[in-house]
Design a protein around this motif. Sequence first.
Motif, PDB file in Angstrom:
ATOM      1  N   GLU A 200      33.834  26.429  43.300  1.00 57.03           N
ATOM      2  CA  GLU A 200      34.091  26.121  41.888  1.00 57.03           C
ATOM      3  C   GLU A 200      34.074  27.383  41.040  1.00 57.03           C
ATOM      4  N   LEU A 201      33.130  28.277  41.296  1.00 57.74           N
ATOM      5  CA  LEU A 201      33.070  29.535  40.537  1.00 57.74           C
ATOM      6  C   LEU A 201      34.314  30.385  40.777  1.00 57.74           C
ATOM      7  N   LEU A 202      34.765  30.437  42.025  1.00 56.86           N
ATOM      8  CA  LEU A 202      35.964  31.214  42.344  1.00 56.86           C
ATOM      9  C   LEU A 202      37.202  30.600  41.698  1.00 56.86           C
ATOM     10  N   ASP A 203      37.290  29.282  41.729  1.00 56.67           N
ATOM     11  CA  ASP A 203      38.446  28.612  41.119  1.00 56.67           C
ATOM     12  C   ASP A 203      38.491  28.843  39.613  1.00 56.67           C
ATOM     13  N   MET A 204      37.331  28.770  38.962  1.00 56.73           N
ATOM     14  CA  MET A 204      37.271  28.941  37.510  1.00 56.73           C
ATOM     15  C   MET A 204      37.607  30.358  37.083  1.00 56.73           C
ATOM     16  N   ASN A 205      37.368  31.317  37.969  1.00 54.57           N
ATOM     17  CA  ASN A 205      37.497  32.727  37.585  1.00 54.57           C
ATOM     18  C   ASN A 205      38.507  33.469  38.454  1.00 54.57           C
ATOM     19  N   GLY A 206      39.449  32.715  39.036  1.00 54.35           N
ATOM     20  CA  GLY A 206      40.416  33.328  39.939  1.00 54.35           C
ATOM     21  C   GLY A 206      41.188  34.470  39.324  1.00 54.35           C
ATOM     22  N   SER A 207      41.640  34.309  38.096  1.00 52.29           N
ATOM     23  CA  SER A 207      42.450  35.351  37.461  1.00 52.29           C
ATOM     24  C   SER A 207      41.624  36.607  37.193  1.00 52.29           C
ATOM     25  N   ARG A 208      40.354  36.424  36.879  1.00 55.81           N
ATOM     26  CA  ARG A 208      39.495  37.582  36.604  1.00 55.81           C
ATOM     27  C   ARG A 208      39.165  38.334  37.890  1.00 55.81           C
ATOM     28  N   ILE A 209      38.973  37.595  38.987  1.00 57.46           N
ATOM     29  CA  ILE A 209      38.740  38.239  40.273  1.00 57.46           C
ATOM     30  C   ILE A 209      39.985  39.008  40.712  1.00 57.46           C
ATOM     31  N   LYS A 210      41.154  38.403  40.527  1.00 54.75           N
ATOM     32  CA  LYS A 210      42.405  39.066  40.901  1.00 54.75           C
ATOM     33  C   LYS A 210      42.625  40.333  40.086  1.00 54.75           C
ATOM     34  N   ALA A 211      42.213  40.305  38.820  1.00 52.02           N
ATOM     35  CA  ALA A 211      42.342  41.508  37.990  1.00 52.02           C
ATOM     36  C   ALA A 211      41.491  42.648  38.555  1.00 52.02           C
ATOM     37  N   LEU A 212      40.300  42.319  39.058  1.00 55.30           N
ATOM     38  CA  LEU A 212      39.451  43.342  39.676  1.00 55.30           C
ATOM     39  C   LEU A 212      40.048  43.821  40.995  1.00 55.30           C
ATOM     40  N   GLN A 213      40.682  42.915  41.744  1.00 52.39           N
ATOM     41  CA  GLN A 213      41.356  43.327  42.976  1.00 52.39           C
ATOM     42  C   GLN A 213      42.508  44.276  42.685  1.00 52.39           C
ATOM     43  N   GLU A 214      43.227  44.029  41.597  1.00 49.22           N
ATOM     44  CA  GLU A 214      44.314  44.922  41.211  1.00 49.22           C
ATOM     45  C   GLU A 214      43.776  46.289  40.803  1.00 49.22           C
ATOM     46  N   GLN A 215      42.591  46.289  40.201  1.00 50.47           N
ATOM     47  CA  GLN A 215      41.991  47.544  39.746  1.00 50.47           C
ATOM     48  C   GLN A 215      41.439  48.361  40.910  1.00 50.47           C
ATOM     49  N   PHE A 216      40.738  47.692  41.844  1.00 56.21           N
ATOM     50  CA  PHE A 216      40.033  48.411  42.906  1.00 56.21           C
ATOM     51  C   PHE A 216      40.696  48.310  44.279  1.00 56.21           C
ATOM     52  N   GLY A 217      41.650  47.402  44.417  1.00 53.67           N
ATOM     53  CA  GLY A 217      42.301  47.208  45.711  1.00 53.67           C
ATOM     54  C   GLY A 217      41.903  45.885  46.343  1.00 53.67           C
ATOM     55  N   LEU A 218      42.865  45.254  47.002  1.00 53.26           N
ATOM     56  CA  LEU A 218      42.642  43.936  47.586  1.00 53.26           C
ATOM     57  C   LEU A 218      41.521  43.953  48.619  1.00 53.26           C
ATOM     58  N   GLN A 219      41.443  45.026  49.403  1.00 53.67           N
ATOM     59  CA  GLN A 219      40.433  45.101  50.455  1.00 53.67           C
ATOM     60  C   GLN A 219      39.036  45.388  49.918  1.00 53.67           C
ATOM     61  N   ALA A 220      38.974  45.881  48.690  1.00 59.49           N
ATOM     62  CA  ALA A 220      37.661  46.214  48.117  1.00 59.49           C
ATOM     63  C   ALA A 220      36.889  44.974  47.707  1.00 59.49           C
ATOM     64  N   ILE A 221      37.593  43.911  47.339  1.00 59.40           N
ATOM     65  CA  ILE A 221      36.941  42.694  46.860  1.00 59.40           C
ATOM     66  C   ILE A 221      37.486  41.520  47.661  1.00 59.40           C
ATOM     67  N   GLN A 222      36.645  40.951  48.516  1.00 60.55           N
ATOM     68  CA  GLN A 222      37.095  39.940  49.462  1.00 60.55           C
ATOM     69  C   GLN A 222      36.279  38.651  49.324  1.00 60.55           C
ATOM     70  N   PRO A 223      36.802  37.649  48.607  1.00 60.25           N
ATOM     71  CA  PRO A 223      36.132  36.334  48.570  1.00 60.25           C
ATOM     72  C   PRO A 223      36.088  35.734  49.970  1.00 60.25           C
ATOM     73  N   MET A 224      35.040  34.974  50.244  1.00 64.46           N
ATOM     74  CA  MET A 224      34.819  34.425  51.577  1.00 64.46           C
ATOM     75  C   MET A 224      34.973  32.908  51.619  1.00 64.46           C
ATOM     76  N   LEU A 225      35.381  32.311  50.488  1.00 63.57           N
ATOM     77  CA  LEU A 225      35.516  30.858  50.396  1.00 63.57           C
ATOM     78  C   LEU A 225      36.722  30.482  49.553  1.00 63.57           C
ATOM     79  N   GLY A 226      37.203  29.246  49.715  1.00 62.38           N
ATOM     80  CA  GLY A 226      38.230  28.704  48.833  1.00 62.38           C
ATOM     81  C   GLY A 226      39.602  29.306  49.057  1.00 62.38           C
ATOM     82  N   ASP A 227      40.481  29.055  48.105  1.00 58.97           N
ATOM     83  CA  ASP A 227      41.867  29.495  48.211  1.00 58.97           C
ATOM     84  C   ASP A 227      42.003  31.006  48.240  1.00 58.97           C
ATOM     85  N   MET A 228      41.028  31.725  47.667  1.00 59.69           N
ATOM     86  CA  MET A 228      41.128  33.180  47.598  1.00 59.69           C
ATOM     87  C   MET A 228      40.672  33.858  48.885  1.00 59.69           C
TER      88      MET A 228
END
Length: 296
Positions: A200-228
Amino acid sequence: MSETNLTGTLTGTLSKMTSELIPGAEGQKSTVNYSLPVGDQLLPLNTLIGQKLSMEYLGEIFCCHCGRKTKKSFSQGFCYPCFRKLPQCDTCIMSPEKCHYFEGTCRDPEWGDKFCMTDHVVYLANSSGLKVGITRGTQIPTRWIDQGAVQAMPFIRVATRQQSGLIEAIFKEFINDRTNWRAMLKGPAEPLDLQQHAIELLDMNGSRIKALQEQFGLQAIQPMLGDMAGEASKPAVIEIDYPVEHYPVKVTSQSFDKKPLIEGILHGIKGQYLILDTGVINMRKHTAYQVTVSVG
């Protein structure tokens, strides 16, 4: 540091309790085995539950880093000069999103390389209710035990401490990032579905997590649950049981700063607290205090 079976007294400076998580049988919770460092000796604690424990503060504090005698402990065991200069006492330790390593102003870049510029996890835990936290991967499950969590689960892996702090700052808009230590010491928290809360937390904040992935790189931030999470496997929820015979109905805190002699029947250990019939004491808070410890 060697273990000792206490038959007389131990004298030395205190350190935070060490802990070991003992796996339970299939379908059973893991249990915590505690020891108390006193000087260069380790006092096993689990076997002392039900016995009288006495701890007398001798009026001296010695910095846990440099050994200098100090009238007051700063940041759980440091003298004031060390508190002012060491990287582990900097404000970014409590607020990792404020890390200034990349600005070239880290107090000790080599220390930062080892402790901050390394893999961290963002986790959910259930200690006094649902909370979010961060820790180095190497500190699992110690971090969870120190907080008295009865359930815990990592759900995002990141490349640096700063990144974990930025993510934690997002999630703590929705859930706590602190443990209510009084509630934690009154008994085990009610079980929670940590995996569902994480999704639920990942779903609610998906766009904000993706923004951090764009900033630091996809491999730097790796969710372990859900659609992400992509093809990542679900992280396991760790369930932890503590060696406590009796929880206090009313939590009364004790401190060597107010009472040099603290003694009572040891009813249990949880987090970094000893639970005595006379009150509870946070042992980590008293790191570097010179004490004499006796049993019976």
